[in-house]
Motif scaffolding. Structure first.
Motif, PDB file in Angstrom:
ATOM      1  N   ASN A 229       0.811  -1.226   0.000  1.00  0.00           N
ATOM      2  CA  ASN A 229       0.000   0.000   0.000  1.00  0.00           C
ATOM      3  C   ASN A 229       0.841   1.272   0.000  1.00  0.00           C
ATOM      4  O   ASN A 229       0.285   2.372   0.038  1.00  0.00           O
ATOM      5  N   ASN A 230       2.161   1.130  -0.021  1.00  0.00           N
ATOM      6  CA  ASN A 230       3.054   2.292   0.025  1.00  0.00           C
ATOM      7  C   ASN A 230       3.307   2.826  -1.382  1.00  0.00           C
ATOM      8  O   ASN A 230       4.353   2.571  -1.987  1.00  0.00           O
ATOM      9  N   ILE A 231       2.335   3.567  -1.887  1.00  0.00           N
ATOM     10  CA  ILE A 231       2.397   4.047  -3.265  1.00  0.00           C
ATOM     11  C   ILE A 231       2.308   5.567  -3.300  1.00  0.00           C
ATOM     12  O   ILE A 231       1.467   6.169  -2.629  1.00  0.00           O
ATOM     13  N   ILE A 232       3.186   6.171  -4.095  1.00  0.00           N
ATOM     14  CA  ILE A 232       3.173   7.610  -4.353  1.00  0.00           C
ATOM     15  C   ILE A 232       2.861   7.775  -5.836  1.00  0.00           C
ATOM     16  O   ILE A 232       3.557   7.210  -6.690  1.00  0.00           O
ATOM     17  N   LEU A 233       1.823   8.513  -6.159  1.00  0.00           N
ATOM     18  CA  LEU A 233       1.452   8.745  -7.547  1.00  0.00           C
ATOM     19  C   LEU A 233       2.166   9.987  -8.074  1.00  0.00           C
ATOM     20  O   LEU A 233       2.348  10.955  -7.330  1.00  0.00           O
ATOM     21  N   CYS A 234       2.544   9.968  -9.333  1.00  0.00           N
ATOM     22  CA  CYS A 234       3.249  11.112  -9.923  1.00  0.00           C
ATOM     23  C   CYS A 234       2.624  11.499 -11.258  1.00  0.00           C
ATOM     24  O   CYS A 234       2.657  10.723 -12.216  1.00  0.00           O
ATOM     25  N   GLU A 235       2.076  12.701 -11.309  1.00  0.00           N
ATOM     26  CA  GLU A 235       1.567  13.270 -12.556  1.00  0.00           C
ATOM     27  C   GLU A 235       2.744  13.923 -13.279  1.00  0.00           C
ATOM     28  O   GLU A 235       3.450  14.748 -12.711  1.00  0.00           O
ATOM     29  N   ARG A 236       2.947  13.545 -14.567  1.00  0.00           N
ATOM     30  CA  ARG A 236       4.110  14.049 -15.307  1.00  0.00           C
ATOM     31  C   ARG A 236       3.751  14.553 -16.698  1.00  0.00           C
ATOM     32  O   ARG A 236       4.589  14.640 -17.591  1.00  0.00           O
ATOM     33  N   GLY A 237       2.470  14.903 -16.879  1.00  0.00           N
ATOM     34  CA  GLY A 237       2.050  15.407 -18.173  1.00  0.00           C
ATOM     35  C   GLY A 237       1.636  14.280 -19.104  1.00  0.00           C
ATOM     36  O   GLY A 237       2.102  13.144 -18.978  1.00  0.00           O
ATOM     37  N   ILE A 238       0.746  14.599 -20.035  1.00  0.00           N
ATOM     38  CA  ILE A 238       0.256  13.605 -20.992  1.00  0.00           C
ATOM     39  C   ILE A 238       0.490  14.097 -22.417  1.00  0.00           C
ATOM     40  O   ILE A 238       0.713  15.281 -22.652  1.00  0.00           O
ATOM     41  N   ILE A 254      -4.232  16.501 -10.286  1.00  0.00           N
ATOM     42  CA  ILE A 254      -3.825  16.479  -8.876  1.00  0.00           C
ATOM     43  C   ILE A 254      -5.031  16.565  -7.941  1.00  0.00           C
ATOM     44  O   ILE A 254      -5.243  15.670  -7.106  1.00  0.00           O
ATOM     45  N   PRO A 255      -5.875  17.623  -8.030  1.00  0.00           N
ATOM     46  CA  PRO A 255      -7.043  17.649  -7.133  1.00  0.00           C
ATOM     47  C   PRO A 255      -8.046  16.542  -7.436  1.00  0.00           C
ATOM     48  O   PRO A 255      -8.712  16.048  -6.511  1.00  0.00           O
ATOM     49  N   LEU A 256      -8.155  16.120  -8.693  1.00  0.00           N
ATOM     50  CA  LEU A 256      -9.074  15.032  -9.019  1.00  0.00           C
ATOM     51  C   LEU A 256      -8.647  13.732  -8.344  1.00  0.00           C
ATOM     52  O   LEU A 256      -9.458  13.046  -7.706  1.00  0.00           O
ATOM     53  N   ILE A 257      -7.364  13.406  -8.468  1.00  0.00           N
ATOM     54  CA  ILE A 257      -6.869  12.170  -7.854  1.00  0.00           C
ATOM     55  C   ILE A 257      -7.020  12.233  -6.340  1.00  0.00           C
ATOM     56  O   ILE A 257      -7.408  11.245  -5.697  1.00  0.00           O
ATOM     57  N   LYS A 258      -6.734  13.381  -5.751  1.00  0.00           N
ATOM     58  CA  LYS A 258      -6.831  13.501  -4.303  1.00  0.00           C
ATOM     59  C   LYS A 258      -8.288  13.413  -3.831  1.00  0.00           C
ATOM     60  O   LYS A 258      -8.543  13.075  -2.674  1.00  0.00           O
ATOM     61  N   ARG A 259      -9.223  13.709  -4.719  1.00  0.00           N
ATOM     62  CA  ARG A 259     -10.640  13.535  -4.378  1.00  0.00           C
ATOM     63  C   ARG A 259     -11.038  12.055  -4.487  1.00  0.00           C
ATOM     64  O   ARG A 259     -11.801  11.539  -3.668  1.00  0.00           O
TER      65      ARG A 259
END
Length: 336
Positions: A229-238, A254-259
């Motif tokens: 469960n130790n996962i860090i998500l990284c948004e890097r552009g599409i 970022i706010p969508l994923i955190k929601r």
């Protein structure tokens, strides 16, 4: 499916309820918060009688989750997940900066970069030992020797290291790595994700070049389904039709994923744009909309870099960006 329990349920009755679900072959995700206790059920829940569960004296309500990702779902785990690495916390009000070169090139280079980014305030050292490249003729990294050099830089500076894995056959080589990165090209390498699910290492998972947010969270689900469960998500552009930047930064993610999810989310402004001067304004924006950290490319001599030099900051630029980041993090009341 999630089962929401009444406040302060009797432990023995909770254990009995959980055991009854386990006997049905369901995986259990138990989340106890200050106000709510949730029992998340993963598996074939179609045969469960919701009314019968609701009749249990310790149950407040039962809800079905329609999203395909369960363990990564915030409804399963209302509190933000904090990933702790070598005493450093990532997530829930803590702000983290991971910095370093795209590729490890030599012992002198990686130690020099590590020392300088530490002076500026970075908490983690990144560097590629194994490098996935579009061209088979491009520099592919120093591989196992690169990992050894990263560990040497860690020994000298004390900075925990983050580096990318490309194959499940390399997992044993990453035994001393602090955070294993899964790059954008491997976000849907499901065999690799399954193997990392059996690891006890924190995983930094990057969003794929053309993947939706749901697909991104489903990749995290693959790892979590294995027990990690130790996962860090990284948004890097599409990748979009826009060519002004290397990729198109999707800050809305970022706010969508955190929601949608309880997992920490960081942003990589270097890969998102490929333009050094855009790193600072995008870093400010990412902090303002809730990012838990940043990953920034820094090189001792960007013009001579063997990989991604054009998007890397030099030491002076990084130091300036770090001052901006610290000030912005303070405004947003994040612990740096």
């Amino acid at each position: 499916m999630i089962v929401i329990l009444k406040k302060n349920p009797e432990k023995q009755k909770v254990d009995q309820l959980v055991e009854s679900f386990k006997k049905l072959g369901l995986a259990i995700h138990y989340s106890e918060g200050t106000q709510t206790t949730i029992v998340g059920l993963v598996g074939d829940t179609s045969r469960l009688d919701m009314d019968a569960i609701c009749a249990n004296e310790i149950v407040e309500t039962v809800k079905r989750i329609t999203e395909p990702y369960k363990a990564a779902n915030r409804r399963f785990h209302p509190q933000d997940t904090i990933v702790e690495v070598k005493g450093r916390k990532i997530g829930e009000g803590n702000f983290t900066v991971i910095a370093g070169p795209c590729s490890v090139e030599s012992e002198e280079q990686i130690i020099c970069v590590a020392q300088e980014i530490k002076k500026s305030g970075a908490q983690f050292l990144r560097g590629g030992a194994f490098k996935p490249r579009t061209s088979p003729y491009a520099f592919q990294g120093l591989e196992a020797d690169g990992l050894k050099l990263l560990l040497e830089a860690k020994k000298v500076t004390g900075l925990p290291i983050v580096t990318e894995i490309m194959s499940q056959t390399h997992i044993d080589l990453f035994a001393d790595v602090d955070i294993i990165q899964v790059g954008a090209r491997n976000m849907q390498n499901f065999q690799l994700l399954k193997e990392l699910g059996h690891s006890d290492k924190p995983i930094l998972l990057k969003r794929g070049l053309a993947n939706t947010i749901e697909e991104f969270l489903m990749s995290a689900e693959y790892i979590m389904a294995g027990g990690n469960n130790n996962i860090i998500l990284c948004e890097r552009g599409i990748r979009t039709f826009e060519t002004a930047t290397r990729n198109t930064p999707d800050l809305t993610a970022i706010p969508l994923i955190k929601r949608y999810s309880h997992l920490p989310v960081i942003f990589d402004p270097s890969h998102a744009t490929g333009i050094p001067w855009l790193v600072e304004p995008l870093s400010k924006a990412a902090i303002a909309i809730g990012a838990d950290g940043l990953m920034i490319e820094v090189h001792n001599n960007p013009k001579e870099a063997l990989c991604d030099g054009a998007q890397s900051l030099n030491f002076e630029q990084f130091d300036q960006v770090m001052e901006t980041i610290k000030n912005r993090a303070d405004v947003e009341q994040k612990t740096f």
